[in-house]
Design a protein around this motif. Structure first.
Motif, mmCIF file in Angstrom:
data_model
loop_
_atom_site.group_PDB
_atom_site.id
_atom_site.type_symbol
_atom_site.label_atom_id
_atom_site.label_comp_id
_atom_site.label_asym_id
_atom_site.label_seq_id
_atom_site.Cartn_x
_atom_site.Cartn_y
_atom_site.Cartn_z
ATOM 1 N N TYR A 1 0.845 -1.125 0.130
ATOM 2 C CA TYR A 1 -0.018 0.116 -0.067
ATOM 3 C C TYR A 1 0.913 1.146 0.184
ATOM 4 C CZ TYR A 1 -4.303 2.895 1.128
ATOM 5 O OH TYR A 1 -5.117 3.707 0.993
ATOM 6 N N ILE A 2 1.864 1.195 0.719
ATOM 7 C CA ILE A 2 2.590 2.467 1.096
ATOM 8 C C ILE A 2 3.550 2.740 -0.373
ATOM 9 C CG2 ILE A 2 4.581 3.564 2.241
ATOM 10 C CD1 ILE A 2 3.586 2.258 4.743
ATOM 11 N N VAL A 3 3.946 1.662 -0.897
ATOM 12 C CA VAL A 3 4.837 1.871 -2.153
ATOM 13 C C VAL A 3 3.758 2.366 -3.253
ATOM 14 C CG1 VAL A 3 5.888 0.676 -4.019
ATOM 15 C CG2 VAL A 3 6.473 -0.021 -1.445
ATOM 16 N N ALA A 4 2.623 1.826 -3.450
ATOM 17 C CA ALA A 4 1.770 2.326 -4.149
ATOM 18 C C ALA A 4 1.161 3.777 -3.944
ATOM 19 C CB ALA A 4 0.622 1.283 -4.136
ATOM 20 N N MET A 5 1.208 4.000 -2.677
ATOM 21 C CA MET A 5 0.759 5.661 -2.464
ATOM 22 C C MET A 5 1.921 6.545 -2.811
ATOM 23 S SD MET A 5 -2.264 5.304 -1.876
ATOM 24 C CE MET A 5 -2.396 3.938 -2.943
ATOM 25 N N LEU A 6 3.163 5.851 -2.585
ATOM 26 C CA LEU A 6 4.139 7.149 -3.053
ATOM 27 C C LEU A 6 4.534 7.024 -4.686
ATOM 28 C CD1 LEU A 6 7.163 5.455 -0.639
ATOM 29 C CD2 LEU A 6 5.773 7.678 -0.430
ATOM 30 N N ALA A 7 4.067 5.802 -5.140
ATOM 31 C CA ALA A 7 4.020 5.944 -6.865
ATOM 32 C C ALA A 7 2.872 7.016 -7.076
ATOM 33 C CB ALA A 7 3.740 4.588 -7.488
ATOM 34 N N LEU A 8 1.669 6.734 -6.727
ATOM 35 C CA LEU A 8 0.717 7.840 -6.686
ATOM 36 C C LEU A 8 0.908 9.278 -6.568
ATOM 37 C CD1 LEU A 8 -2.514 8.054 -7.514
ATOM 38 C CD2 LEU A 8 -2.735 7.911 -4.709
ATOM 39 N N GLY A 9 1.671 9.496 -5.642
ATOM 40 C CA GLY A 9 2.189 10.962 -5.483
ATOM 41 C C GLY A 9 2.873 11.782 -6.392
ATOM 42 N N LEU A 10 3.931 10.712 -6.962
ATOM 43 C CA LEU A 10 4.755 11.080 -8.111
ATOM 44 C C LEU A 10 3.950 11.073 -9.592
ATOM 45 C CD1 LEU A 10 7.823 8.709 -7.721
ATOM 46 C CD2 LEU A 10 7.683 11.324 -7.233
ATOM 47 N N HIS A 11 3.122 10.352 -9.554
ATOM 48 C CA HIS A 11 2.154 10.232 -10.782
ATOM 49 C C HIS A 11 1.243 11.523 -10.752
ATOM 50 C CE1 HIS A 11 1.151 7.468 -14.031
ATOM 51 N NE2 HIS A 11 0.051 8.071 -13.973
ATOM 52 N N ILE A 12 0.655 11.958 -9.583
ATOM 53 C CA ILE A 12 -0.047 12.782 -9.675
ATOM 54 C C ILE A 12 0.623 14.167 -9.720
ATOM 55 C CG2 ILE A 12 -1.571 14.520 -7.891
ATOM 56 C CD1 ILE A 12 -2.563 11.888 -6.945
ATOM 57 N N ARG A 13 1.914 14.368 -9.164
ATOM 58 C CA ARG A 13 2.890 15.732 -9.269
ATOM 59 C C ARG A 13 2.992 16.066 -10.683
ATOM 60 N NH1 ARG A 13 8.433 16.349 -9.302
ATOM 61 N NH2 ARG A 13 8.778 18.655 -8.089
ATOM 62 N N HIS A 14 3.269 14.927 -11.551
ATOM 63 C CA HIS A 14 3.670 15.336 -12.918
ATOM 64 C C HIS A 14 2.495 15.491 -13.607
ATOM 65 C CE1 HIS A 14 5.552 15.522 -16.788
ATOM 66 N NE2 HIS A 14 4.753 14.579 -17.209
ATOM 67 N N GLY A 15 1.482 14.247 -13.272
ATOM 68 C CA GLY A 15 0.271 14.204 -13.966
ATOM 69 C C GLY A 15 -0.625 15.493 -14.099
ATOM 70 N N PHE A 16 -0.772 16.232 -13.051
ATOM 71 C CA PHE A 16 -1.957 17.457 -12.860
ATOM 72 C C PHE A 16 -1.350 18.507 -13.806
ATOM 73 C CE2 PHE A 16 -3.055 21.267 -10.917
ATOM 74 C CZ PHE A 16 -4.316 21.107 -10.809
ATOM 75 N N TRP A 17 0.064 18.601 -13.506
ATOM 76 C CA TRP A 17 0.695 19.732 -14.266
ATOM 77 C C TRP A 17 0.522 19.224 -16.068
ATOM 78 C CZ3 TRP A 17 5.003 19.951 -17.799
ATOM 79 C CH2 TRP A 17 5.156 21.077 -18.243
ATOM 80 N N SER A 18 0.766 18.247 -16.412
ATOM 81 C CA SER A 18 0.719 17.874 -17.676
ATOM 82 C C SER A 18 -0.671 17.939 -18.390
ATOM 83 C CB SER A 18 1.115 16.330 -17.723
ATOM 84 O OG SER A 18 1.279 16.129 -19.213
ATOM 85 N N ALA A 19 -1.692 17.575 -17.572
ATOM 86 C CA ALA A 19 -2.989 17.722 -17.913
ATOM 87 C C ALA A 19 -3.389 18.986 -17.874
ATOM 88 C CB ALA A 19 -3.982 16.821 -16.685
ATOM 89 N N ALA A 20 -3.057 19.900 -17.155
ATOM 90 C CA ALA A 20 -3.410 21.283 -17.455
ATOM 91 C C ALA A 20 -2.671 21.719 -18.774
ATOM 92 C CB ALA A 20 -2.679 22.146 -16.254
ATOM 93 N N GLN A 21 -1.658 21.465 -18.981
ATOM 94 C CA GLN A 21 -0.935 22.067 -20.392
ATOM 95 C C GLN A 21 -1.861 21.469 -21.476
ATOM 96 O OE1 GLN A 21 1.729 24.104 -20.152
ATOM 97 N NE2 GLN A 21 1.329 23.520 -17.944
#
Length: 223
Positions: free
Chosen positions: A162-182
């Motif tokens: 669970y914790i490894v997946a949530m760390l991966a989720l955090g990285l995914h959101i960090r880049h994905g949110f900005w990329s989606a906005a672009q």
């Protein structure tokens, strides 16, 4: 027209952006619901039961929940398919690696693909663990989500997955949110710093909020 849009790289990126934002909204709501576990078994189980009765009597029992599930499945499949096809298209366009790696590429950017695979595998495990009970430890109890969550996070491997997946989720959101906005035309040079700050805050809050549940069980705060 829809087929032409889908076949274009811009169309696939738009599908990724929209489906990603749909999943992000769900994650925010899901995290808030998960934190109810700190208010005790009664509060958490009542919340889980409420999810099945949303919309009654207009909607039948669990209809709203199933509608949400269908939307999420469509979003996940659309997101994963467009990401895979864009990745294959990039590889075909550039079959050989760059001589020098781009120095400005962040760690989150470089690990987006692996993060997506980790999250995809986690979703399967998470559903088999807490929805169907197929791989659940300690004996799955239908209608007792509080106890099921405590059982899962009472095992070392449940915490690690669970914790490894949530760390991966955090990285995914960090880049994905900005990329989606672009992709959706919201981003600009003037807004770039603000959007990246919002992405960082969202990633941090969601990661911390989700990780708080297994940490609560491990420390005995939730038992």
């Amino acid at each position: 027209m829809a087929r032409t849009m889908w076949d274009s790289s811009v169309g696939k990126k738009t599908v990724m952006a929209v489906s990603g934002l749909i999943m992000l909204l769900y994650l925010v709501a899901h995290m808030i619901g998960n934190l109810k576990i700190y208010f005790g078994a009664g509060e958490f189980n009542h919340y889980a039961h409420w999810l099945r009765t949303v919309g009654e009597p207009f909607m039948h029992y669990e209809w709203t929940l199933w509608l949400i599930r269908i939307v999420l499945v469509v979003a996940v499949v659309a997101h994963a398919t467009s990401a895979y096809q864009l990745s294959r298209r990039d590889i075909k366009a550039r079959p050989s690696k760059y001589v020098h790696a781009r120095p400005r590429a962040s760690y989150a950017t470089r690990t987006m693909r692996w993060g997506g695979i980790i999250l995809g595998l986690f979703i399967v495990w998470h559903l088999l663990d807490l929805t169907t009970g197929t791989v659940h430890s300690g004996g799955f109890q239908e209608g007792h989500p509080y106890q099921n969550v405590v059982d899962t996070f009472s095992t070392w491997y449940g915490d690690v997955i669970y914790i490894v997946a949530m760390l991966a989720l955090g990285l995914h959101i960090r880049h994905g949110f900005w990329s989606a906005a672009q992709t959706l035309g919201v981003g600009s040079r003037a807004r770039d710093r603000a959007l990246k700050t919002v992405a960082d805050i969202l990633a941090l809050l969601l990661t911390a909020g989700f990780v708080a549940v297994p940490v609560g069980v491990m420390t005995g705060v939730v038992s």
